[in-house]
Each structure stands twice: as C-alpha cells, then as structure tokens.
Design a protein around this motif. Structure first.
Motif, PDB file in Angstrom:
ATOM      1  N   PRO A   6      35.397  27.282  18.519  1.00 29.65           N
ATOM      2  CA  PRO A   6      35.593  28.143  17.351  1.00 29.65           C
ATOM      3  C   PRO A   6      34.324  28.843  16.938  1.00 29.65           C
ATOM      4  O   PRO A   6      34.352  29.946  16.415  1.00 29.65           O
ATOM      5  CB  PRO A   6      36.074  27.158  16.280  1.00 29.65           C
ATOM      6  N   GLU A   7      33.147  28.210  17.176  1.00 31.88           N
ATOM      7  CA  GLU A   7      31.900  28.812  16.749  1.00 31.88           C
ATOM      8  C   GLU A   7      31.474  29.962  17.645  1.00 31.88           C
ATOM      9  O   GLU A   7      30.758  30.857  17.242  1.00 31.88           O
ATOM     10  CB  GLU A   7      30.784  27.755  16.729  1.00 31.88           C
ATOM     11  N   SER A   8      31.905  29.930  18.957  1.00 31.27           N
ATOM     12  CA  SER A   8      31.462  30.965  19.882  1.00 31.27           C
ATOM     13  C   SER A   8      32.530  32.017  20.128  1.00 31.27           C
ATOM     14  O   SER A   8      32.289  32.982  20.833  1.00 31.27           O
ATOM     15  CB  SER A   8      31.059  30.325  21.220  1.00 31.27           C
ATOM     16  N   ALA A   9      33.728  31.824  19.602  1.00 27.94           N
ATOM     17  CA  ALA A   9      34.788  32.797  19.798  1.00 27.94           C
ATOM     18  C   ALA A   9      34.433  34.115  19.132  1.00 27.94           C
ATOM     19  O   ALA A   9      33.701  34.154  18.155  1.00 27.94           O
ATOM     20  CB  ALA A   9      36.098  32.263  19.197  1.00 27.94           C
ATOM     21  N   GLU A 139      27.111  31.217  14.808  1.00 27.84           N
ATOM     22  CA  GLU A 139      26.843  31.205  16.244  1.00 27.84           C
ATOM     23  C   GLU A 139      27.268  32.562  16.801  1.00 27.84           C
ATOM     24  O   GLU A 139      28.320  33.088  16.448  1.00 27.84           O
ATOM     25  CB  GLU A 139      27.640  30.092  16.929  1.00 27.84           C
ATOM     26  N   GLY A 140      26.446  33.129  17.662  1.00 24.79           N
ATOM     27  CA  GLY A 140      26.768  34.437  18.228  1.00 24.79           C
ATOM     28  C   GLY A 140      26.067  35.585  17.541  1.00 24.79           C
ATOM     29  O   GLY A 140      25.972  36.675  18.095  1.00 24.79           O
ATOM     30  N   THR A 159      17.366  29.872  15.588  1.00 25.65           N
ATOM     31  CA  THR A 159      18.519  30.572  16.147  1.00 25.65           C
ATOM     32  C   THR A 159      18.373  30.751  17.652  1.00 25.65           C
ATOM     33  O   THR A 159      17.278  30.676  18.200  1.00 25.65           O
ATOM     34  CB  THR A 159      18.691  31.949  15.488  1.00 25.65           C
ATOM     35  N   THR A 160      19.492  30.972  18.306  1.00 28.21           N
ATOM     36  CA  THR A 160      19.497  31.250  19.742  1.00 28.21           C
ATOM     37  C   THR A 160      19.499  32.761  19.962  1.00 28.21           C
ATOM     38  O   THR A 160      20.009  33.508  19.127  1.00 28.21           O
ATOM     39  CB  THR A 160      20.739  30.634  20.407  1.00 28.21           C
ATOM     40  N   PRO A 161      18.944  33.227  21.077  1.00 35.85           N
ATOM     41  CA  PRO A 161      18.841  34.677  21.295  1.00 35.85           C
ATOM     42  C   PRO A 161      20.158  35.340  21.695  1.00 35.85           C
ATOM     43  O   PRO A 161      20.272  36.559  21.639  1.00 35.85           O
ATOM     44  CB  PRO A 161      17.807  34.786  22.426  1.00 35.85           C
ATOM     45  N   GLU A 162      21.156  34.538  22.118  1.00 37.43           N
ATOM     46  CA  GLU A 162      22.421  35.129  22.556  1.00 37.43           C
ATOM     47  C   GLU A 162      23.140  35.804  21.393  1.00 37.43           C
ATOM     48  O   GLU A 162      23.297  35.206  20.330  1.00 37.43           O
ATOM     49  CB  GLU A 162      23.334  34.066  23.174  1.00 37.43           C
ATOM     50  N   ARG A 163      23.574  37.033  21.618  1.00 41.99           N
ATOM     51  CA  ARG A 163      24.254  37.799  20.577  1.00 41.99           C
ATOM     52  C   ARG A 163      25.575  38.326  21.104  1.00 41.99           C
ATOM     53  O   ARG A 163      25.618  39.021  22.131  1.00 41.99           O
ATOM     54  CB  ARG A 163      23.359  38.960  20.122  1.00 41.99           C
TER      55      ARG A 163
END
Length: 200
Positions: A6-9, A139-140, A159-163
């Motif tokens: 659900p967090e990455s959808a 997330e995202g 945070t993570t760099p993935e967008r």
C-alpha cells in the motif's frame, strides 16, 4: 517481481476512504447546482462515486469540473509557527506550492501522508529554531534538502531517492537552528495505521 505494498502503490491504485467518496459527492452536487451537469448525469456520477474503490475510480468523475475553492489555495503560502505549544498540519489538507515552518519552542510537524498533491514541486522553508521541524512524506515521494543551512542542530534526511511518477518533489530550504530538521517517510507504526485506513 516484488508485489506492491500500500505504501508503494501509485496514487490511482490507493483505496478510497469514506471521506474521499464524500468529497467527490459534495463536489458533484455543487456542480449540479451551478448548472455544470444535469440531473441524469448527476445521478450516474453519484452512483459511481459511492461505489468507487480506488482514487482512479473517483478521479474521472470530477476531471471535467473546476476545482472547488478550498480553505488553503495551492497558490498561497502556508505559514506554521511552533510558538510555545507547537503546530502541525496532518490528515487531509490542501498542499500549497510554498510552506514556511518555524519550529519555535513547541516544534512543527508537517505530515503529507494523507494528502493528494498534484503539484510537481513543493518548497518547504524550514527553521528549526528551539524545538525543530519534522517533515513526513509518503513512500514514493522524494525530498531534496540541499538548501538547508547547517547550524547547532542536525539535518536528518531519512528519505529514499526513489520517486514515483506524478508525485511532488519536496524541496527543503532554510536552516536547522538549535533543534534540527528531520525529513522522513512514515515509520512502522505510521505505516500500519495508513494500511488500516486504506483497508476500510
């Protein structure tokens, strides 16, 4: 292939809540009162809104309607001052293009995890001061904290760099002050809470 959580959808795949459906229903009724859609079309759209499962189901129902005027216009700046007791912005709120947060003595918390932001970039001007500023992004979403000046406090960018596509970049500027600035994704407890809300 890793299954989506659900967090990455993507935004469209997220499950709509009762509040999300009610917001669309209210906008459709306003549009009918304004003469933008007729009663037959209103009935059809209302039925689809009330049975919508995801944001992708809801979005087309108001895509051809002007945005309703909200309490905070996306074109206007939002200013939060921690003062003595602190300040926060959380839940469902309209995200403007520019936000200023002064930590003061009580601290400021900005939580974007339940917002629906269609802006490509949001500038968040942070001043940690005595109690600090915390920024929580879904997330995202991605954050850039290069514009935050160092000081006595620390800058913690977790945070993570993935967008993901069609998500905003949160660009932080300002200074850490004495207490510091934190920008992060939801922690374990917050992720579980979001998951429970989306499952309703």
């Amino acid at each position: 292939m890793t299954a989506k959580t659900p967090e990455s959808a993507s935004w469209g795949e997220l499950r709509a809540s009762h509040a999300d459906r009610e917001a669309v229903v209210e906008r459709l009724r306003e549009a009918a009162a304004e003469g933008r859609i007729d009663l037959a079309e209103l009935d059809d759209r209302l039925e689809r809104a009330l049975t919508a499962k995801t944001f992708a189901d809801l979005a087309p129902l108001t895509a051809d309607l002007p945005q309703a005027v909200s309490a905070v216009d996306p074109g206007e700046s939002l200013v939060l001052k921690g003062g003595i007791h602190g300040a926060s912005r959380k839940g469902r709120w309209e995200v403007p293009a520019h936000i200023t947060a002064h930590g003061g003595m009580g601290g400021v918390r900005l939580d974007f995890t339940r917002t629906e932001c269609r802006l490509p970039e949001v500038e968040v001007e942070v001043y940690g001061e005595m109690a600090g500023v915390t920024v929580v992004i879904p997330e995202g979403w991605a954050a850039n904290s290069d514009g935050v000046a160092t000081g006595l406090g620390a800058l913690r960018d977790k945070t993570t760099p993935e967008r993901l596509p069609d998500t905003p970049l949160i660009r932080l500027t300002g200074s850490v002050g004495m207490a510091g600035v934190v920008v992060r994704h939801p922690n374990g407890r917050e992720r579980r809470q979001l998951k429970r809300e989306r499952a309703k």
